[in-house]
Design an enzyme around this catalytic site. Structure first.
Site, PDB file in Angstrom:
ATOM      1  NE  ARG A  82       5.172   9.172   4.237  1.00 32.79           N
ATOM      2  CZ  ARG A  82       4.750   8.701   4.693  1.00 32.79           C
ATOM      3  NH1 ARG A  82       4.292   7.035   4.150  1.00 32.79           N
ATOM      4  NH2 ARG A  82       5.601   8.019   6.071  1.00 32.79           N
ATOM      5  CG  ASN A 131       0.158   7.228   7.416  1.00 33.37           C
ATOM      6  OD1 ASN A 131      -0.327   6.523   7.328  1.00 33.37           O
ATOM      7  ND2 ASN A 131       0.869   7.311   7.016  1.00 33.37           N
ATOM      8  CD  GLU A 132       3.831   6.432  10.782  1.00 33.52           C
ATOM      9  OE1 GLU A 132       4.230   6.870  10.267  1.00 33.52           O
ATOM     10  OE2 GLU A 132       3.499   5.160  11.023  1.00 33.52           O
ATOM     11  CD  GLU A 147       1.811   2.005   8.518  1.00 35.44           C
ATOM     12  OE1 GLU A 147       2.939   2.040   8.079  1.00 35.44           O
ATOM     13  OE2 GLU A 147       0.568   2.903   8.056  1.00 35.44           O
ATOM     14  CD  GLU A 166       7.252   4.470   2.663  1.00 37.78           C
ATOM     15  OE1 GLU A 166       5.872   3.711   2.311  1.00 37.78           O
ATOM     16  OE2 GLU A 166       7.822   4.579   3.231  1.00 37.78           O
ATOM     17  CG  HIS A 182       8.299  -0.124   3.757  1.00 38.28           C
ATOM     18  ND1 HIS A 182       9.341  -0.128   4.902  1.00 38.28           N
ATOM     19  CD2 HIS A 182       8.184  -1.151   4.425  1.00 38.28           C
ATOM     20  CE1 HIS A 182       8.611  -0.556   5.538  1.00 38.28           C
ATOM     21  NE2 HIS A 182       7.663  -1.163   5.206  1.00 38.28           N
TER      22      HIS A 182
HETATM   23  C1  GLA Z   1       4.357   4.109   8.057  1.00 36.75           C
HETATM   24  C2  GLA Z   1       3.621   4.992   7.211  1.00 36.75           C
HETATM   25  C3  GLA Z   1       3.651   4.701   5.715  1.00 36.75           C
HETATM   26  C4  GLA Z   1       4.903   3.479   5.371  1.00 36.75           C
HETATM   27  C5  GLA Z   1       5.870   3.590   6.259  1.00 36.75           C
HETATM   28  C6  GLA Z   1       6.675   2.691   5.791  1.00 36.75           C
HETATM   29  O1  GLA Z   1       4.433   3.583   8.676  1.00 36.75           O
HETATM   30  O2  GLA Z   1       2.823   5.399   7.820  1.00 36.75           O
HETATM   31  O3  GLA Z   1       2.756   5.217   4.909  1.00 36.75           O
HETATM   32  O4  GLA Z   1       5.660   4.869   5.310  1.00 36.75           O
HETATM   33  O5  GLA Z   1       5.615   3.828   7.621  1.00 36.75           O
HETATM   34  O6  GLA Z   1       8.068   2.982   6.028  1.00 36.75           O
END
Ligand code: GLA
Length: 630
Positions: A112, A150-151, A302, A349, A352
């Site tokens: 990604r 995202n991030e 998150e 993931e 996770h």
């Molecule tokens: C980040 C991402 C999520 C996921 C988490 C957990 O916070 O935003 O998409 O990948 O980590 O690894």
């Protein structure tokens, strides 16, 4: 700050990625969400390939059904633009929009975040999908908030980036000669005679130019912010009342200046994944988020039901999910969100974990998730008052970047470590700190700490002088503060150039050390020492050779070395270490016992191991009675 309309109290939920599951699971999801008290989910964060299976061809039917189902269940949606993960067809059609590393490798799809934020085809495709989503769902009653991307944090060094970097540099420096001057290109024959010669800091033979590296991070932050703004403008145009946010992640590698970004998002949101010491790391992250939000509410977007400790991903202990969530809430988060709702059965993931783990709802984790969902609404009232903080710690993203200067005299010095230590010491002694921008008004704090603020503007230096002269409390400045100007050039005449007068000292030399040394106070000094001359200050501690290590000038303390945490606390005159976490909100006190022993808390109440309470002040009557042993 804008808060989603109709979403009262605290929000609770997580990333929901239903496209991984057959539709019958969606019905179970909504049923379990209701059982757990979930009222908000982040939806569609990585759904681009499903939403646009081929260029310009949209498939919204499945998302319509998910939104309708959630709405029927009374669950609101934090709808994402899926731009952090372009589909394979996009990367194949636009290879120039793939990430290029500093070494020149063009990455390929398969993970990604493999895009170049400056690539025109990527920007255009992002704008199109954001518009299509907003047009489709503008009037959907479940829509509460927009989650852009995202991030943010992907680096790229391609030709698109080179062109955008040059345009940014022209805006910042104006003339090419100003850039040459700012970057000290006279050294090592780096002088640029045309803008086209200026490059991103790609892999090169030896040390890169530190000012170039710093400007590149600033550029990446601004370029990504433009990408965010483009989407925000589209979303605002079509849904003027819906707040727009993105989830911040932080770390040494992230080229995002959160202070700047925080002014652009309607709500500051962070992701937080603690490691070795979850309670302390949580308090730090939460205080930082409150700082970026400048005291206004923010949101934990998150967290996980696991922690990452060294080589291991470990399930949080019984009660730990709750306690860490409470710490975020006590420190200003308007809710508790997780990654992700249901643990994946496959994909990158799959380990996770999630609010619904692989074991399903009949599990310790889901039971705790359900209990937390029942607890949160009872806390809403206690969260109305602002957090009371008596200390401030200066945090500056750019200063941290500048301290990562290539060729620095010690690789053991680390900005985040210095800031974390300041925060940790206060935390362990029950002092709540605000993390503040260097330009913040400091006048209300009893204590201000400036950890390793390498890059300091004249205005910041003036603000600190003002605090030292007229502020009510103590100012502690630690080593490597005030060294450089905005271009990461050294302020000459003795360190710490910008703060010499204020501190009443002049540092002639730096001496990073391997083995620790003992100061005349008996305290241990490690990592970094300096040759300090007194110029008005007095010495509070000296190195073995008799030169000053810690000084005081009026109310300003200077620490030229790294102390251990206990000595740091003694220097600040802090009271005894505390055994429970406390955070004051108006006349309420949140108390969290992260330890394994019963503790007495204000109001002569006993808090069991792992328990928590919200008590009234000064009476100490429990607003939320002490929990049972968790
Ligand atoms: C980040 C991402 C999520 C996921 C988490 C957990 O916070 O935003 O998409 O990948 O980590 O690894």
């Amino acid at each position: 700050m804008r808060w989603p309309k109709g979403l009262d109290g605290l929000c609770y939920g997580g990333d929901y990625n239903p496209e991984q599951w057959p539709e019958e699971v969606w019905h179970e999801d909504v049923r379990l969400m209701r059982e757990a008290g979930v009222n908000l989910v982040s939806l569609g964060v990585f759904s681009w390939a499903r939403l646009e299976p081929a260029e310009g061809v949209h498939d919204f039917g499945w998302l319509d059904r998910v939104l309708d189902l959630l709405h029927e269940g009374g669950i609101r949606v934090n709808l994402a633009t899926p731009t952090a993960s372009p589909p394979p067809w996009f990367s194949l059609a636009h290879p120039d929009a793939l990430t290029v590393t500093a070494g020149g490798s063009r990455l390929t799809h398969g993970s990604r975040d493999t895009y170049c934020v400056a690539a025109p085809p990527y920007r255009a495709a992002c704008a199109r999908i954001a518009r299509a989503l907003a047009e489709r769902y503008a009037d959907h009653p479940a829509l509460a908030m927009w989650h852009v991307h995202n991030e943010y944090g992907t680096w790229c060094h391609c030709d698109h980036v080179a062109a955008a970097f040059r345009a940014w540099l022209r805006r910042r420096h104006g003339a090419l000669e100003a850039l040459n001057d700012a970057w000290t290109t006279a050294f090592w024959s780096q002088h640029y005679s045309a803008w086209e010669q200026v490059m991103p800091p790609r892999a090169t033979q030896y040390l890169p130019n530190p000012s170039q590296v710093l400007d590149f991070r600033r550029f990446l932050s601004d370029e990504m912010l433009d990408h965010f703004r483009e989407q925000k403008a589209i979303l605002r145009e079509l849904t003027p009342d819906v707040p727009v946010t993105t989830n911040f992640v932080f770390g040494d590698w992230v080229p995002v200046d959160q202070w700047k970004w925080a002014q652009e998002v309607d709500l500051v949101a962070i992701d937080h994944y603690p490691g070795e010491n979850p309670p302390e790391e949580t308090a730090f992250a939460a205080d930082l988020a409150r700082g970026w939000a400048r005291g206004r509410p923010w949101l934990l977007m998150e967290q996980a039901v696991v922690t990452y400790t060294g080589p291991r991903m470990v399930a949080k202990r019984p009660g730990e999910i709750t306690r860490l969530s409470l710490s975020h809430v006590a420190r200003g988060s308007r809710g508790v969100m997780f990654f992700q709702w249901r643990a994946s059965r496959g994909g990158a993931e799959l380990w996770h974990n999630g609010m619904v783990p692989h074991a399903g709802p009949d599990s310790r984790i889901f039971r705790e998730i359900r209990d937390l969902g029942a607890l949160l609404p009872t806390l809403a009232e206690a969260c109305e008052a602002p957090v009371t903080a008596t200390a401030a710690i200066l945090w500056d993203t750019e200063a941290g970047w500048a301290l990562q200067s290539p060729g620095f005299p010690s690789t053991e010095v680390n900005y985040l470590d210095a800031v974390r230590q300041a925060h940790r010491v206060l935390y362990r002694h029950g002092v709540t700190a605000d993390m503040v921008h260097p330009s913040a008004d400091l006048s209300s704090y009893d204590l201000v700490i400036v950890p390793s603020l390498y890059l300091v503007s004249d205005e910041t230096a003036a603000g600190l002088r003002r605090y030292a002269e007229t502020g009510p409390g103590t100012l502690l400045v630690s080593f490597l503060s005030g060294i450089a100007d905005e271009h990461a050039r050294i302020r000459l005449g003795g360190y710490p150039g910008a703060l010499r007068d204020l501190l009443g000292i002049r540092v002639e030399e730096f001496h990073p050390i391997g083995d620790p040394v003992t100061l005349d106070t008996g305290d241990t000094a490690s990592v970094w020492t300096e040759h300090v001359h007194l110029a008005g200050a007095e010495a509070l501690a000296r190195y073995p050779d008799g030169t000053p290590a810690i000084t005081r000038h009026g109310r300003a303390l200077y620490l030229s070395t790294r102390l251990d945490d206990d000595a740091y606390a003694r220097l600040l005159g802090l009271g005894p270490a505390v055994t429970v976490e406390t955070v004051r909100r108006g006349d309420r006190l949140f108390v969290i016992n992260h330890g394994d022993e019963e503790r007495e808390i204000p109001g002569s109440l006993l808090l069991p191991p792992g328990g928590y309470a919200v008590v009234g002040i000064p009476g100490g009557s429990p607003a939320i009675p002490p929990s049972e042993t968790m």
